[in-house]
Design an enzyme around this catalytic site. Structure first.
Site, short mmCIF file in Angstrom:
data_model
loop_
_atom_site.label_atom_id
_atom_site.label_comp_id
_atom_site.label_asym_id
_atom_site.label_seq_id
_atom_site.Cartn_x
_atom_site.Cartn_y
_atom_site.Cartn_z
CG ASP A 166 -2.21 0.72 1.01
OD1 ASP A 166 -3.26 0.23 1.50
OD2 ASP A 166 -2.20 1.76 0.33
CG ASP B 129 -3.79 6.13 0.98
OD1 ASP B 129 -4.80 5.44 1.19
OD2 ASP B 129 -3.53 7.19 1.58
CD GLU C 6 -8.31 5.55 -1.39
OE1 GLU C 6 -7.21 5.96 -1.01
OE2 GLU C 6 -9.26 5.33 -0.60
CG HIS D 131 -8.74 -0.29 4.54
ND1 HIS D 131 -8.57 -0.30 3.17
CD2 HIS D 131 -8.25 0.89 4.96
CE1 HIS D 131 -7.97 0.82 2.79
NE2 HIS D 131 -7.77 1.56 3.84
CG ASP D 132 -10.90 3.36 3.76
OD1 ASP D 132 -10.32 3.77 2.74
OD2 ASP D 132 -10.35 3.29 4.88
O1 TEU Z 1 -8.79 6.69 2.12
C1 TEU Z 1 -9.13 7.90 1.50
C2 TEU Z 1 -10.43 8.38 1.93
O2 TEU Z 1 -10.74 9.49 1.69
C3 TEU Z 1 -11.40 7.48 2.63
O3 TEU Z 1 -10.85 6.95 3.81
C4 TEU Z 1 -12.60 8.34 3.01
O4 TEU Z 1 -12.07 9.30 3.91
C5 TEU Z 1 -13.65 7.59 3.73
O5 TEU Z 1 -13.08 6.96 4.79
C6 TEU Z 1 -14.38 6.62 2.88
O6 TEU Z 1 -15.65 7.17 2.77
C7 TEU Z 1 -7.41 6.37 2.10
C8 TEU Z 1 -7.21 5.12 2.93
O7 TEU Z 1 -7.91 4.03 2.31
C9 TEU Z 1 -7.76 5.41 4.31
O8 TEU Z 1 -7.74 4.24 5.13
C10 TEU Z 1 -6.90 6.52 4.93
O9 TEU Z 1 -7.47 6.90 6.16
C11 TEU Z 1 -6.83 7.74 4.01
O10 TEU Z 1 -6.64 7.43 2.64
C12 TEU Z 1 -5.63 8.60 4.39
O11 TEU Z 1 -4.45 7.89 4.07
#
Ligand code: TEU
Length: 531
Positions: free
Chosen positions: A98, A194, A236, A310-311
């Site tokens: 990642d 990311d 992403e 994971h989000d």
């Molecule tokens: O996520 C980007 C992001 O904008 C999402 O996490 C969004 O904020 C929301 O959680 C989804 O609706 C990436 C990574 O996947 C995330 O885990 C990190 O927190 C973020 O970037 C910062 O690195």
């Protein structure tokens, strides 16, 4: 060098903190992943995407990296990562890291130096301004934080502890490329990138995603690192769509192989409260978004076939009547697996895992979730609605520890897990699902075998995507056609029995125990092949 090997991969995303704990400290680790490589091989995946395992204060689950070259002790040692690379290779499994390079942790030595003085050699590795503008952080509040030592503000599109890197600085870019090549030379297959859309930002004009310098930078990055190898890259990109993603994925532009759009998730957001308050789920709208991705510029784009990461709150909770949890989990796989693109399975999808069972603010760990309480209150949401919104949407729902067996904490750890395990019964564990030939896990193994079967590879890679029955509110159906061969998916994406349209060909996959005349039962899915 083999080209386009990424089109023959099935990716399994591991959130290491919640996957398997070998040290009994309640946190998943790299050795725990090594212990499960045979399980993953048997599942049928070919590539593992590891969420970050590098040195980090863990303010944002490891997405705040303090050292790109060393493993955080929470996850083990550098030697453990070498072992994982070696053992994965032995099993023919590839590893994606990642790549979190829009920002570092504020504990990274670059930032610790940068903040000391304006003429520090690392100062311009970050984004500094005399005074803040109106840019907001994704995690709430201003995107600018004051730094007394230099009497200026630094930009952080995420947490204060995640200062944005200044990609306009060639010295920074070269340091990142050097790090990327270090990992590629160690045998890493490629990168999930990311929020890669943010690295070309133009903050003075309030542009954070898809900025004017983004694509020239990505072309320079590719040429300087992964383009020289047989690799996989997936970006992403929350702010692109099926039309604009070709700027990242058109092979002639020599940037990335594919991107995650998340338009399927964002579509159901509420204008005032964002993702936290969901619009009612309408299957037809979801189908249109995902089918549209398949139809647009097929020669210039390669799709990512995912439901979870994971989000995101689990798709089973977003889209399925959980009275039919098993059938729904299998139907979701059948629904997108045979489309054109790379399948991404998130840990737990294969055993039908659902959201966590959090009951109070104290049980959450995610920074975005904990910040959301104040954020939503400031937008006028009442406490009850805030609790509901967070229970349904928190990223912690996806980070509930993996469910392996009937042992304590589902066999995830002999220690106290860092995050609360689900209230699930033991039926939804790898151990139980392995015993049951009709389980979600058994269905996944069968489906992935079909996906990899040479008989279908060209059809699935190059076959034209033809949507069908789009007038239906419940059917999710398409054909893939290539050189006179047809693979057809017909799924009942509803909890009501539907009429089965006429089918021609051999049923090669089915998520119920037996066929029932000309009906499709709730979430019943069949895959038909005809040559
Ligand atoms: O996520 C980007 C992001 O904008 C999402 O996490 C969004 O904020 C929301 O959680 C989804 O609706 C990436 C990574 O996947 C995330 O885990 C990190 O927190 C973020 O970037 C910062 O690195």
């Amino acid at each position: 060098m083999e080209k386009n090997s990424y089109k023959d991969q099935i990716v399994y995303q591991i959130y290491p903190r919640s996957f398997s704990d070998s040290q009994s400290d309640g946190v998943g680790d790299i050795k725990g992943i090594v212990d499960k490589l045979d399980y993953l091989k048997d599942l049928g995946i070919t590539t593992i995407w590891l969420s970050p395992i590098f040195s980090s204060p863990m303010e944002d689950g490891g997405y705040d990296i303090a050292d790109y070259y060393h493993v955080d002790s929470l996850f083990g040692t550098d030697e453990d990562l070498d072992l994982l690379l070696k053992e994965s290779k032995k099993r023919g499994l590839k590893i994606l890291l990642d790549l979190v390079v829009n920002h570092t942790s504020d504990k990274h030595h670059w930032f610790l130096e940068a903040k000391k003085s304006k003429d520090n050699p690392y100062h311009d590795y970050y984004v500094w301004r005399e005074k803040p503008n109106t840019l907001k952080s994704t995690f709430g509040g201003s995107a600018w934080e004051y730094n007394a030592e230099t009497n200026e503000y630094y930009l952080h599109l995420f947490a204060k502890g995640q200062p944005d890197l200044n990609w306009q600085n060639p010295a920074l870019r070269n340091d990142i490329y050097k790090m990327m090549n270090y990992w590629l030379d160690k045998g890493v297959y490629g990168f999930r990138m990311d929020v890669i859309e943010n690295i070309g930002k133009d903050p003075d004009n309030l542009i954070t995603a898809n900025g004017p310098t983004l694509h020239p930078i990505l072309q320079e990055m590719a040429a300087s690192t992964f383009a020289k190898k047989d690799s996989m890259t997936v970006g992403e990109t929350w702010c692109s769509n099926a039309e604009t993603r070709v700027l990242y994925t058109d092979p002639k532009r020599h940037e990335l192989n594919m991107v995650f759009l998340f338009d399927d998730f964002s579509h159901f957001e509420n204008p005032k409260y964002g993702k936290w308050v969901r619009k009612p789920f309408v299957m037809k709208e979801l189908r249109e978004i995902i089918f549209h991705r398949q139809m647009v510029e097929q020669e210039k784009s390669w799709d990512t076939l995912y439901w979870n990461n994971h989000d995101l709150p689990r798709a089973l909770n977003r889209y399925i009547d959980l009275k039919y949890r098993g059938e729904g989990a299998k139907m979701l796989l059948a629904a997108n697996l045979f489309m054109r693109g790379t399948p991404f399975i998130y840990q737990g999808d294969e055993i039908g895992m659902v959201n966590g069972s959090f009951r109070s603010k104290e049980e959450y760990r995610d920074i975005e979730t904990l910040n959301a309480y104040d954020e939503l209150k400031s937008k006028g949401l009442d406490n009850k609605s805030i609790e509901k919104a967070i229970r349904e949407v928190s990223r912690d729902n996806a980070r509930v520890p993996m469910q392996w067996s009937s042992k304590a904490h589902f066999g995830f750890s002999n220690g106290q897990p860092w995050l609360k395990c689900s209230d699930d019964g033991i039926a939804w564990t790898v151990e139980e699902e392995t015993k049951n030939p009709r389980s979600v896990l058994s269905f996944y193994k069968k489906a992935l075998l079909i996906w990899k079967d040479r008989q279908f590879r060209d059809l699935l890679k190059d076959g034209k995507f033809i949507p069908q029955y789009e007038e239906s509110d419940c059917l999710w159906s398409y054909r893939r056609i290539h050189e006179g061969k047809t693979l057809e998916v017909i799924a009942n994406f509803s909890n009501q029995t539907q009429k089965l349209p006429k089918i021609e060909g051999q049923i090669i996959l089915h998520n119920y125990n037996y066929r029932l005349s000309d009906n499709l039962r709730p979430y019943e899915a069949i895959v038909i092949y005809k040559d």
